[in-house]
Design an enzyme around this catalytic site. Structure first.
Site, PDB file in Angstrom:
ATOM      1  N   ASP A  89      -8.048  81.924  58.599  1.00 50.30           N
ATOM      2  CA  ASP A  89      -7.093  80.838  58.776  1.00 50.30           C
ATOM      3  C   ASP A  89      -7.661  79.823  59.776  1.00 50.30           C
ATOM      4  OD1 ASP A  89      -4.890  79.307  59.516  1.00 50.30           O
ATOM      5  OD2 ASP A  89      -3.512  80.965  59.064  1.00 50.30           O
ATOM      6  N   LYS A 142     -12.963  61.601  52.963  1.00 48.51           N
ATOM      7  CA  LYS A 142     -11.857  60.659  52.903  1.00 48.51           C
ATOM      8  C   LYS A 142     -10.627  61.385  52.350  1.00 48.51           C
ATOM      9  CE  LYS A 142     -11.177  57.952  49.024  1.00 48.51           C
ATOM     10  NZ  LYS A 142     -10.895  58.595  47.729  1.00 48.51           N
ATOM     11  N   GLU A 210     -11.383  52.661  35.233  1.00 41.31           N
ATOM     12  CA  GLU A 210     -11.511  54.059  34.803  1.00 41.31           C
ATOM     13  C   GLU A 210     -10.651  54.257  33.567  1.00 41.31           C
ATOM     14  OE1 GLU A 210     -12.513  56.530  38.806  1.00 41.31           O
ATOM     15  OE2 GLU A 210     -10.463  55.810  38.662  1.00 41.31           O
ATOM     16  N   ASP A 229      -6.721  54.801  47.621  1.00 44.67           N
ATOM     17  CA  ASP A 229      -7.706  55.689  46.985  1.00 44.67           C
ATOM     18  C   ASP A 229      -9.082  55.024  46.863  1.00 44.67           C
ATOM     19  OD1 ASP A 229      -8.437  58.108  45.710  1.00 44.67           O
ATOM     20  OD2 ASP A 229      -8.187  57.196  43.734  1.00 44.67           O
ATOM     21  N   HIS A 234     -13.905  52.404  49.142  1.00 41.17           N
ATOM     22  CA  HIS A 234     -15.068  52.127  48.290  1.00 41.17           C
ATOM     23  C   HIS A 234     -15.278  50.625  48.044  1.00 41.17           C
ATOM     24  CE1 HIS A 234     -14.687  56.309  47.737  1.00 41.17           C
ATOM     25  NE2 HIS A 234     -14.023  56.348  46.604  1.00 41.17           N
ATOM     26  N   LYS A 320      -6.617  52.958  36.774  1.00 41.55           N
ATOM     27  CA  LYS A 320      -6.776  54.114  35.886  1.00 41.55           C
ATOM     28  C   LYS A 320      -6.233  53.729  34.511  1.00 41.55           C
ATOM     29  CE  LYS A 320      -7.553  57.156  39.406  1.00 41.55           C
ATOM     30  NZ  LYS A 320      -8.887  57.699  39.663  1.00 41.55           N
TER      31      LYS A 320
HETATM   32  C1  BG6 Z   1     -12.626  58.929  44.426  1.00 47.42           C
HETATM   33  C2  BG6 Z   1     -11.190  58.682  44.022  1.00 47.42           C
HETATM   34  O1  BG6 Z   1     -12.814  58.660  45.794  1.00 47.42           O
HETATM   35  O2  BG6 Z   1     -13.482  58.099  43.676  1.00 47.42           O
HETATM   36  C3  BG6 Z   1     -11.006  58.869  42.535  1.00 47.42           C
HETATM   37  O3  BG6 Z   1     -10.330  59.570  44.734  1.00 47.42           O
HETATM   38  C4  BG6 Z   1     -12.007  58.050  41.760  1.00 47.42           C
HETATM   39  O4  BG6 Z   1      -9.674  58.538  42.134  1.00 47.42           O
HETATM   40  C5  BG6 Z   1     -13.407  58.328  42.281  1.00 47.42           C
HETATM   41  O5  BG6 Z   1     -11.912  58.420  40.385  1.00 47.42           O
HETATM   42  C6  BG6 Z   1     -14.438  57.453  41.604  1.00 47.42           C
HETATM   43  O6  BG6 Z   1     -15.714  57.845  42.003  1.00 47.42           O
HETATM   44  P1  BG6 Z   1     -16.964  57.668  41.040  1.00 47.42           P
HETATM   45  O7  BG6 Z   1     -18.123  58.110  41.859  1.00 47.42           O
HETATM   46  O8  BG6 Z   1     -16.711  58.532  39.843  1.00 47.42           O
HETATM   47  O9  BG6 Z   1     -16.995  56.222  40.670  1.00 47.42           O
END
Ligand code: BG6
Length: 470
Positions: A89, A142, A210, A229, A234, A320
C-alpha cells in the site's frame, strides 16, 4: 540537448503503478528499447498494490512485449532479469522500507510515478520519509493538476521534497520525434526565421483528430475533457515549439526559458472564442455521468501578445470520433501584396505543414505555374521529409533523458502554470456545449469560429479523399 550541471545517470529505476495499464502499454516497451539500444543494466523495481509476485510482474512484462511485437529475445531476457518487485500500500511506510532495501547500493534512483494524480503527493512524501528520495529524480505522469490552483499546490508539495531540476513532468508529446523536429527544423536552418512572424504568417492551425471515442476510459475522461486532456498540455507544447524564440546561450535551461516566455505571452482564452462539443452517444459510455457536460471536442482561437505574433490568429482543434486519426500543424503564409497575374488565388499563398501522426512529414506548399501559355498556377506541396513512424518510442526517449538529468523535453513549474493560465477561463461549463455526430468534424459552430481566417484545413490520411471524407 544539454545535461544539467550534475548529471550523473540514475542507477536504478523505480516505477510505481507497475501492474497498471500505462506500464503495460508504454513502460515495458520503453524499457526494452533502453536495454536494447542503450545497454541499460540497472535494477528496475516495479511497485504496486496488487498482491502480485515478481514472477507475475515478469509474465506481465513478457506479455506486453509480445503484444507490441518486440521480439528481440536476448534483450527481453536481459530486461526480465533486471526486474524487481515490491508489493504494498502506498500509504504504508513498510512498503517504502522494503523499497529502500530493494534499492540496495543505488544512490541516484529515478522514481517514476505512473499512478493516479491523487497519489503524487502521498508517494512523494513517503519517498522522502523513507530516505529513498535522497539524490533521486522524480518523473510524474500527466495530468499535472486539475486546474491552475491544484497544479500550484502540487508544485509546492513536490518542491519541498525534490529540487526543481530533479522533477520531470511528462508530456509524452515532447518525446515525439516530429514534435522535436519542429524545433529542430526551425532552428537548424536560417531560412525560416525571417518569415516566422506577423509580417508573413497569415494564421496557424493545429488539429489533433482521433477517429475513436473514449472507449474504456469513461470515468477518467468524464472528469477531464478535451481541454485538460490534450489542449492544456500536448497542443500548447506543440504551439510553443512552433512559435517560441530561438534558445540563446549555452545554459541547459535555454530551451525551456524561451518556451516559458512564449507560453506566458499567450493570452488567456476568451470564452467567446471557444467551441466545445460532445459526440452523440458519449453519455452511454460506462463511467460517464448522466447528463455530463464534458467536452469530447474543442476548438479555440488563441492570440500571442508578442511583437512577433501580435494579431496572428492561431486555431487549435482537438476531438474524439472525428473522421480521421491524425495530428497536423499548418502555418499559412500571407498572399502576395498584389495579384500580378490577375488570377483568383486562394486567400493564402504557401504554407508549411508539419504532420505529427500517424505518419511523420514536413511539407512546403507553394503556388507554381501550370504548363501552358497562360500565367495560371496551381498549388503544389513538396515534401521536405517523410517517415512512416518514429523510430524511438516517446517514453523511451523521455525515460532516457530523465535518467541523465536532461529536462528540456519535460514540463517545468512555471511552464505548467503558464499552460493552466491559458485554459483556465474555459474550463468546465464556462462555455456552451454542442452535440456533434460521430464521424463529423465537430459542431458546425466551429466554422463560425474560424470565419474569414478559414477554411479549416482537415488532415487526410492515405485512404481518404483530400477533404477528409472516407
Ligand atoms: C493522451 C490522452 O495523453 O494522449 C488521450 O489522454 C489521447 O486521450 C492521447 O488519445 C493521444 O496520444 P497519441 O500519442 O496517440 O497521439
Amino acid at each position: 540537448m544539454k545535461h544539467a550541471p550534475s548529471a550523473a545517470p540514475s542507477d536504478a529505476i523505480v516505477f510505481f503503478g507497475a501492474t497498471g495499464d500505462l506500464a503495460y502499454k508504454q513502460i515495458f516497451p520503453a524499457l526494452l528499447g533502453l536495454v536494447r539500444d542503450e545497454g541499460l543494466a540497472i535494477p528496475i523495481i516495479g511497485v504496486a498494490n496488487a498482491g502480485w509476485t515478481l514472477e507475475q510482474l515478469k509474465a506481465r512484462a513478457a506479455d506486453s512485449l509480445r503484444l507490441h511485437g518486440l521480439t528481440d529475445a536476448a534483450a527481453s531476457e536481459r530486461l526480465l532479469g533486471l526486474l524487481r518487485y515490491v508489493d504494498g500500500d502506498y500509504t504504508d511506510p513498510a512498503t517504502f522500507t522494503r523499497l529502500r532495501q530493494e534499492l540496495g547500493e543505488a544512490i541516484r534512483p529515478l522514481h517514476y510515478l505512473a499512478v493516479p494524480p491523487s497519489l503524487f503527493a502521498t508517494v512523494g512524501e513517503a519517498l522522502a520519509k523513507s530516505g529513498a528520495a535522497r539524490g533521486a529524480r522524480l518523473m510524474i505522469e500527466k495530468p499535472f493538476g486539475h486546474n491552475r490552483q491544484s497544479a500550484n499546490r502540487l508544485n509546492r508539495v513536490l518542491s519541498r521534497l525534490f529540487p526543481e531540476e530533479n522533477i520531470f513532468r511528462i508530456d509524452h508529446y515532447l518525446g515525439k520525434e516530429p514534435v522535436q523536429n519542429i524545433l529542430y527544423t526551425r532552428f537548424a536552418n536560417s531560412m525560416f526565421e525571417p518569415i516566422w512572424n506577423r509580417d508573413h504568417v497569415r494564421s496557424i492551425q493545429i488539429t489533433m483528430a482521433e477517429a475513436f471515442g473514449v472507449q474504456d476510459r469513461g470515468k477518467f475522461y468524464d472528469e477531464t475533457g478535451a481541454v485538460r486532456d490534450v489542449v492544456q498540455n500536448h497542443l500548447l507544447q506543440v504551439l510553443a515549439h512552433l512559435t517560441m524564440d530561438p534558445p540563446t546561450g549555452e545554459e541547459h535551461e535555454a530551451v525551456r526559458d524561451q518556451k516559458a516566455a512564449l507560453l506566458k505571452a499567450v493570452r488567456p482564452l476568451d470564452p467567446a472564442h471557444v467551441v466545445r462539443g460532445q459526440y452523440a452517444g458519449y453519455q452511454a459510455i460506462s463511467g460517464v455521468r448522466p447528463g455530463s457536460t464534458t467536452e469530447t471536442f474543442v476548438a479555440v482561437k488563441l492570440q500571442i501578445d508578442s511583437w512577433r505574433w501580435a494579431d496572428v490568429p492561431i486555431y487549435i482543434r482537438a476531438g474524439k470520433q472525428l473522421p480521421v486519426t491524425a495530428t497536423e500543424v499548418i502555418v499559412d503564409f500571407k498572399r502576395p501584396p498584389r495579384e500580378t497575374f490577375g488570377e483568383l488565388v486562394p486567400s493564402s499563398s504557401g504554407h508549411l505543414r508539419f504532420r505529427i501522426s500517424p505518419d511523420v512529414s514536413i511539407g512546403m506548399g507553394v503556388r507554381v505555374k501550370q504548363p501552358g501559355e497562360r500565367m495560371v498556377g496551381s498549388d503544389v506541396e513538396m515534401l521536405l521529409t517523410e517517415q512512416q513512424a518514429a523510430h524511438v518510442l516517446p517514453y523511451q526517449r523521455l525515460l532516457s533523458d530523465a535518467m541523465h538529468g536532461v529536462g528540456d523535453m519535460f514540463g517545468r513549474e512555471d511552464i505548467v502554470d503558464a499552460q493552466w493560465r491559458v485554459v483556465e477561463p474555459i474550463l468546465d461549463d464556462q462555455t456552451p456545449l454542442y452535440i456533434y455526430e460521430p464521424g463529423s468534424w465537430g459542431p458546425s459552430e466551429t466554422e463560425q469560429l474560424i470565419g474569414v481566417d478559414g477554411p479549416w484545413r482537415n488532415p487526410t490520411v492515405a485512404s481518404e479523399a483530400p477533404d477528409g471524407t472516407a
